[in-house]
Design a protein around this motif. Structure first.
Motif, PDB file in Angstrom:
ATOM      1  N   THR A 191       0.838  -1.200   0.000  1.00 53.88           N
ATOM      2  CA  THR A 191       0.000   0.000   0.000  1.00 53.88           C
ATOM      3  C   THR A 191       0.872   1.249   0.000  1.00 53.88           C
ATOM      4  O   THR A 191       1.932   1.302   0.638  1.00 53.88           O
ATOM      5  CB  THR A 191      -0.929   0.026   1.217  1.00 53.88           C
ATOM      6  N   THR A 210      -5.277   2.394   3.357  1.00 54.89           N
ATOM      7  CA  THR A 210      -6.088   1.652   2.381  1.00 54.89           C
ATOM      8  C   THR A 210      -7.191   0.874   3.082  1.00 54.89           C
ATOM      9  O   THR A 210      -6.949   0.210   4.103  1.00 54.89           O
ATOM     10  CB  THR A 210      -5.212   0.676   1.581  1.00 54.89           C
ATOM     11  N   LEU A 221      -9.612  -2.253   2.613  1.00 50.01           N
ATOM     12  CA  LEU A 221      -9.667  -3.479   1.825  1.00 50.01           C
ATOM     13  C   LEU A 221     -10.942  -4.251   2.106  1.00 50.01           C
ATOM     14  O   LEU A 221     -11.414  -4.308   3.249  1.00 50.01           O
ATOM     15  CB  LEU A 221      -8.487  -4.394   2.148  1.00 50.01           C
ATOM     16  N   ASP A 236      -9.465  -3.246  -3.320  1.00 52.83           N
ATOM     17  CA  ASP A 236      -9.241  -1.918  -2.740  1.00 52.83           C
ATOM     18  C   ASP A 236     -10.536  -1.110  -2.811  1.00 52.83           C
ATOM     19  O   ASP A 236     -10.991  -0.729  -3.885  1.00 52.83           O
ATOM     20  CB  ASP A 236      -8.131  -1.217  -3.523  1.00 52.83           C
TER      21      ASP A 236
END
Length: 384
Positions: A278, A282, A284, A326
């Motif tokens: 990353t 982030t 996820l 993502d």
């Protein structure tokens, strides 16, 4: 009772029916249409797909092996069922009993097939396969007359068809070669017809989906569409344009659910090998689908999925039973939300041809892999 799986293949039977009718309109009324349903109907479910095509008017089906033909008969599918890979010795009695039509390309099994037909009091229609450049199954044209004569001489057998296959019908650079193969097929088939039983003329068929679109002069007595029935044209640009005009609808989706949502800081590696790290905080979504479900590991960091109607990238190595997407730009996504790996969601669509292009294969393989590895759910007005 077993719980439902996280992920499944969804097949739209109405789309299958519509695709059959669209292709049917492309050929003359006198031309028969063999619905190719081999390989579990390209992963869509053999019995369900054949049933949808039958309700749309199909009266001929192409399978690869005897077992597939038996399953169709057990499901009540009528009409002609052509076994495209021919018969193994142990399948001859069953094939005769179920009134299957085998493709033949060698002399060895004809005597056994004839004996079984006589024992069971039936006449078996066989389709003689020519090899005109495919380099796969089929008899060389010079030896075809001898095989046709043997069929005509044996009790319980009749020459129902003569077929060949185009190896390059989807290649725009091979137009002249395809036409030469077609002309050769006509010449050989005309000679074989003279060896058939009196008063009968075997059906001639050579056109697959690509030839059906690109070379209408090759429709002959019957065409054999496969991939087009499942909503995808062959790869060549000309058939693609025709496919769009026909409004072919991809019938298969591959769907799953968000299993976990997690926050990761910048500099964090994701999945095996940390092939993705990353570069920012982030968010996820962990998805319970991986290469055990037929989703290629080769698509790691090279594909997208649909969540909340938007495309989001997969991150890191695809695992056996999981992968990660993502969703940093989608703060509303939560555990349990639908994820589409193949198919449409909102205004977005991911097709098998797109996935195929990203790891150097073809849509056929993508559909077969997904269909073989996942439980099916059927939708549409014809679903039961």
């Amino acid at each position: 009772m077993a719980s439902d799986p996280y992920s499944n293949v969804v097949v739209d039977l109405d789309a299958l029916r519509g695709n059959f009718l669209a292709v049917r309109r492309l050929v003359a009324p006198a031309v028969r249409l063999m619905a190719v349903v081999k390989a579990d109907a390209y992963g869509h479910g053999l019995v369900a797909a054949a049933g949808a095509f039958a309700r749309a008017g199909a009266d001929c089906f192409g399978v690869a092996e005897v077992e597939e033909g038996v399953r169709l008969r057990q499901a009540g599918i009528a009409g002609e069922i052509v076994v495209l890979l021919g018969l193994p010795p142990q399948g001859i009695a069953e094939a005769v009993a179920r009134e299957l039509s085998p493709v033949v390309f060698q002399r060895a099994l004809l005597d056994q097939l004839s004996r079984q037909a006589v024992i069971q009091g039936k006449v078996v229609g066989v389709h003689l396969k020519l090899d005109l450049g495919m380099g796969r199954l089929g008899v060389e044209p010079a030896a075809a007359g001898e095989l046709a004569a043997a069929i005509a001489s044996l009790p319980g057998l009749r020459l129902a068809g003569v077929l060949a296959h185009f190896p390059l019908a989807d290649d725009p650079g091979a137009t002249e070669l395809c036409r030469e193969q077609w002309e050769r097929f006509q010449r050989v088939a005309a000679a074989l017809q003279n060896n058939g039983q009196a008063g009968e003329r075997p059906l001639l068929h050579m056109a697959n989906s690509a030839a059906l679109f690109r070379f209408p002069e090759t429709h002959a007595d019957m065409v054999r569409p496969g991939i087009s029935l499942y909503g995808y044209p062959p790869a060549d640009p000309a058939p693609v344009a025709v496919g769009q005009e026909l409004n072919l609808r991809p019938a298969m989706s591959l769907c799953s659910r968000v299993l976990q949502v997690k926050e990761l800081p910048a500099g964090r590696g994701i999945s095996y090998g940390h092939r993705f790290i990353t570069t920012r905080p982030t968010r996820l979504a962990v998805l319970p689908l991986g290469y055990a479900h037929g989703y290629p590991r080769a698509l790691s960091d090279r594909a997208e999925v649909l969540i909340a109607g938007r495309r989001v990238p997969l991150r890191g190595t695809i695992c056996m039973n999981a992968c990660m997407a993502d969703i940093t730009e989608l703060p509303e996504v939560a555990v349990g939300d639908e994820v589409v790996f193949l198919g449409g969601q909102g205004e977005e669509f991911i097709g098998a041809d797109e996935l195929a292009a990203r790891h150097d294969t073809i849509s056929y393989e993508v559909l077969c892999r997904f269909g073989a590895a996942n439980r099916h759910r059927f939708v549409g007005d014809e679903a039961v």
